[in-house]
Design a protein around this motif. Structure first.
Motif, mmCIF file in Angstrom:
data_model
loop_
_atom_site.group_PDB
_atom_site.id
_atom_site.type_symbol
_atom_site.label_atom_id
_atom_site.label_comp_id
_atom_site.label_asym_id
_atom_site.label_seq_id
_atom_site.Cartn_x
_atom_site.Cartn_y
_atom_site.Cartn_z
ATOM 1 N N SER A 81 0.951 -1.001 -0.092
ATOM 2 C CA SER A 81 -0.315 -0.615 -0.114
ATOM 3 C C SER A 81 0.794 1.491 0.116
ATOM 4 O O SER A 81 0.698 2.225 -0.850
ATOM 5 N N TRP A 82 1.531 1.510 0.374
ATOM 6 C CA TRP A 82 2.773 2.607 0.091
ATOM 7 C C TRP A 82 3.526 3.129 -0.465
ATOM 8 O O TRP A 82 3.947 3.432 -0.992
ATOM 9 N N ALA A 83 4.208 1.202 -0.998
ATOM 10 C CA ALA A 83 4.983 1.795 -2.228
ATOM 11 C C ALA A 83 3.749 1.869 -3.801
ATOM 12 O O ALA A 83 4.621 2.561 -4.298
ATOM 13 N N ARG A 84 2.859 1.900 -3.856
ATOM 14 C CA ARG A 84 2.049 2.570 -4.244
ATOM 15 C C ARG A 84 2.374 3.601 -4.503
ATOM 16 O O ARG A 84 1.863 4.740 -5.861
ATOM 17 N N THR A 85 2.028 4.611 -3.552
ATOM 18 C CA THR A 85 2.191 6.104 -3.908
ATOM 19 C C THR A 85 3.848 6.409 -3.401
ATOM 20 O O THR A 85 3.172 7.586 -3.418
ATOM 21 N N ALA A 86 4.796 6.161 -2.163
ATOM 22 C CA ALA A 86 6.090 6.295 -2.520
ATOM 23 C C ALA A 86 6.944 7.251 -3.634
ATOM 24 O O ALA A 86 7.001 8.377 -3.675
ATOM 25 N N ASP A 87 7.464 6.641 -4.738
ATOM 26 C CA ASP A 87 7.065 7.344 -6.164
ATOM 27 C C ASP A 87 7.887 6.075 -7.092
ATOM 28 O O ASP A 87 7.000 5.003 -7.106
ATOM 29 N N ARG A 92 5.743 0.765 -9.489
ATOM 30 C CA ARG A 92 5.858 0.221 -10.174
ATOM 31 C C ARG A 92 6.871 -1.899 -10.528
ATOM 32 O O ARG A 92 5.650 -2.706 -10.590
ATOM 33 N N LEU A 93 7.101 -1.263 -9.194
ATOM 34 C CA LEU A 93 8.272 -2.361 -8.784
ATOM 35 C C LEU A 93 6.870 -3.103 -7.794
ATOM 36 O O LEU A 93 6.434 -4.972 -8.081
ATOM 37 N N ALA A 94 6.158 -2.989 -7.356
ATOM 38 C CA ALA A 94 4.770 -3.242 -6.308
ATOM 39 C C ALA A 94 3.793 -4.202 -7.183
ATOM 40 O O ALA A 94 3.420 -4.999 -7.020
ATOM 41 N N VAL A 95 3.420 -3.501 -8.497
ATOM 42 C CA VAL A 95 2.944 -3.785 -9.478
ATOM 43 C C VAL A 95 3.415 -4.985 -10.359
ATOM 44 O O VAL A 95 2.609 -6.207 -10.381
#
Length: 271
Positions: A81-87, A92-95
């Motif tokens: 959840s955090w990674a999708r809004t971090a940068d 992209r990597l979280a997806v």
């Protein structure tokens, strides 16, 4: 085979990629589409399944070890959840790596010996040398081996370990650790700084080894192995020329998972 549940999403193949990326790992052996590990003298088979993994045999001890091995302690939902809004990079990597749960070393001695093996050599060389150590001093099941115990390596002669590919200095580190009075199981109850202080007081265990112990054994969220060459290359590939040590602050409080996603992303996804 009994099911061991893991939080969804979980991608078994991507999560266990590290056990195949640098050659076979005799203590965590990929075999015919599943992962083999020896627990308490028994060879355990782990396979992908909806909702988790299939594990055979399965008892309380095996469940705890497999849960740790497969990265169960990580709060992957919060990180994703955090990674999708971090940068944009982590989004992209979280997806692309959705369901990637980094594996952990369940045994503290195994974790530290593995790090000593990897000091100043490529991971391909480290895996090969580690496998020879496991073959020589570990206990074989049907296919996989149990990692050599602390007691077994404490009894080893220097030349025996040199013969499997260790430098004499690394032999000093491994045997010294095995014979030391450092209580490894007690480290889990200590804060990060105290863990690092106790480890780095031991000959042959520097900041790099201590950081990876925090990251890959204790699963500490803020562990950030800034001195690791692979991580430095991954950070450079994704973010350009930056100070890797201070860059870790931007990923707080998910430095550990960020490091794993950057490293695996550089191998599996590309930059």
């Amino acid at each position: 085979m009994p099911l061991l549940p893991l939080p969804e999403p979980y991608d078994f193949d991507v999560s266990t990629e590290r056990f195949r990326a640098f050659g076979p790992d005799l203590a965590n052996l990929w075999h015919e589409g599943g992962l083999l590990r020896v627990v308490g003298g028994r060879e355990v088979r782990i396979e992908a399944a909806p909702g988790g993994v299939l594990v055979e045999p399965l008892d309380a001890r095996i469940e705890a070890e497999v849960h740790t091995l497969l990265g169960g302690p990580f709060d992957l939902a919060a990180f994703s959840s955090w990674a999708r809004t971090a940068d944009p990079v982590l989004e992209r990597l979280a997806v692309r790596l959705e369901g990637f749960r980094p594996p952990l070393a369940p045994n503290p001695f195994e974790s530290l010996v593995g790090s000593i093996t990897a000091q100043q050599v490529s991971l391909f060389a480290a895996f090969a040398i580690r496998n020879r150590l496991i073959e020589r001093f570990g206990e074989r099941a049907e296919h996989a081996y149990g990692f050599p115990t602390r007691e077994r390596l404490a009894r080893a002669r220097e030349q025996e370990i040199v013969a499997v590919g260790f430098s004499r200095r690394k032999v000093e580190y491994v045997v010294g650790l095995a014979r030391s009075d450092l209580e490894l199981d007690e480290l889990a109850a200590l804060p990060d700084d105290e863990v690092k202080a106790r480890l780095t007081a031991q000959r042959g265990l520097g900041e790099w080894t201590a950081d990876w112990f925090l990251a890959r054994h204790l699963a500490r969220p803020r562990a950030w192995p800034a001195g690791d060459l692979g991580l430095r290359k991954a950070v450079g590939a994704f973010y350009g020329e930056v100070d890797v040590r201070t860059t870790g602050d931007r990923f707080d409080p998910f430095q550990n998972l960020t490091a794993h996603y950057l490293l695996t992303g550089s191998r599996v996804v590309g930059t």
